[in-house]
Motif scaffolding. Sequence first.
Motif, PDB file in Angstrom:
ATOM      1  N   PRO A 111     -55.121  47.555 -84.360  1.00 51.30           N
ATOM      2  CA  PRO A 111     -56.466  47.224 -83.887  1.00 51.30           C
ATOM      3  C   PRO A 111     -56.554  47.374 -82.372  1.00 51.30           C
ATOM      4  O   PRO A 111     -55.584  47.099 -81.660  1.00 51.30           O
ATOM      5  N   LEU A 112     -57.706  47.822 -81.903  1.00 46.88           N
ATOM      6  CA  LEU A 112     -57.958  47.907 -80.470  1.00 46.88           C
ATOM      7  C   LEU A 112     -58.590  46.601 -80.013  1.00 46.88           C
ATOM      8  O   LEU A 112     -59.350  45.978 -80.759  1.00 46.88           O
ATOM      9  N   TYR A 113     -58.277  46.201 -78.797  1.00 49.61           N
ATOM     10  CA  TYR A 113     -58.950  45.037 -78.229  1.00 49.61           C
ATOM     11  C   TYR A 113     -60.417  45.366 -78.012  1.00 49.61           C
ATOM     12  O   TYR A 113     -60.763  46.481 -77.624  1.00 49.61           O
ATOM     13  N   GLU A 114     -61.251  44.393 -78.259  1.00 46.30           N
ATOM     14  CA  GLU A 114     -62.683  44.506 -77.964  1.00 46.30           C
ATOM     15  C   GLU A 114     -62.959  43.531 -76.832  1.00 46.30           C
ATOM     16  O   GLU A 114     -62.196  42.577 -76.595  1.00 46.30           O
ATOM     17  N   LEU A 115     -64.055  43.720 -76.141  1.00 46.93           N
ATOM     18  CA  LEU A 115     -64.422  42.861 -75.043  1.00 46.93           C
ATOM     19  C   LEU A 115     -64.466  41.382 -75.465  1.00 46.93           C
ATOM     20  O   LEU A 115     -64.051  40.501 -74.731  1.00 46.93           O
ATOM     21  N   SER A 116     -64.911  41.148 -76.699  1.00 44.79           N
ATOM     22  CA  SER A 116     -65.007  39.780 -77.206  1.00 44.79           C
ATOM     23  C   SER A 116     -63.644  39.109 -77.370  1.00 44.79           C
ATOM     24  O   SER A 116     -63.567  37.881 -77.516  1.00 44.79           O
ATOM     25  N   ASP A 117     -62.556  39.882 -77.356  1.00 46.98           N
ATOM     26  CA  ASP A 117     -61.214  39.318 -77.480  1.00 46.98           C
ATOM     27  C   ASP A 117     -60.751  38.621 -76.208  1.00 46.98           C
ATOM     28  O   ASP A 117     -59.788  37.862 -76.234  1.00 46.98           O
ATOM     29  N   PHE A 118     -61.402  38.894 -75.097  1.00 49.28           N
ATOM     30  CA  PHE A 118     -60.996  38.332 -73.820  1.00 49.28           C
ATOM     31  C   PHE A 118     -61.890  37.151 -73.467  1.00 49.28           C
ATOM     32  O   PHE A 118     -63.106  37.210 -73.591  1.00 49.28           O
ATOM     33  N   ALA A 119     -61.258  36.079 -73.028  1.00 51.44           N
ATOM     34  CA  ALA A 119     -62.011  34.891 -72.626  1.00 51.44           C
ATOM     35  C   ALA A 119     -62.855  35.233 -71.404  1.00 51.44           C
ATOM     36  O   ALA A 119     -62.484  36.078 -70.600  1.00 51.44           O
TER      37      ALA A 119
END
Length: 121
Positions: A111-119
């Motif tokens: 899976p690729l990180y999405e912007l929503s994965d970062f606080a």
Amino acid sequence: MRVMILVKATAESEAGMMPSSDLLKAMGKFNQDLLAAAILLAGDGLHPSSKGKRVAFDGQDRTVIDGPFSATNELVAGYWIWQVRDMAEAVEWVKRCPNPMPGPSEIEIRPLYELSDFAPA
């Protein structure tokens, strides 16, 4: 969810062996199926690691390392970027993929990180 599909290298792909015309045709059809399902975002095959370079970082130092690189089973021969509902859908699509190599091979799904994965910063 976006995922990266990594086609693992083999001794044949690292030797620069090109796919057979039958495999190219089968992969072309598979890619068309991915496009028709609105899953395929990007994808390409990669030249052997002998044509590549790595840059090693150590603090402020940078060291350029020429290929080829060892541990062939850890190298990547090609990739796709897909947009799927979930990991299960990605697995189902990979299971439909023609074997990308003339012998045993592996495909990894990450899976690729999405912007929503970062606080929030």
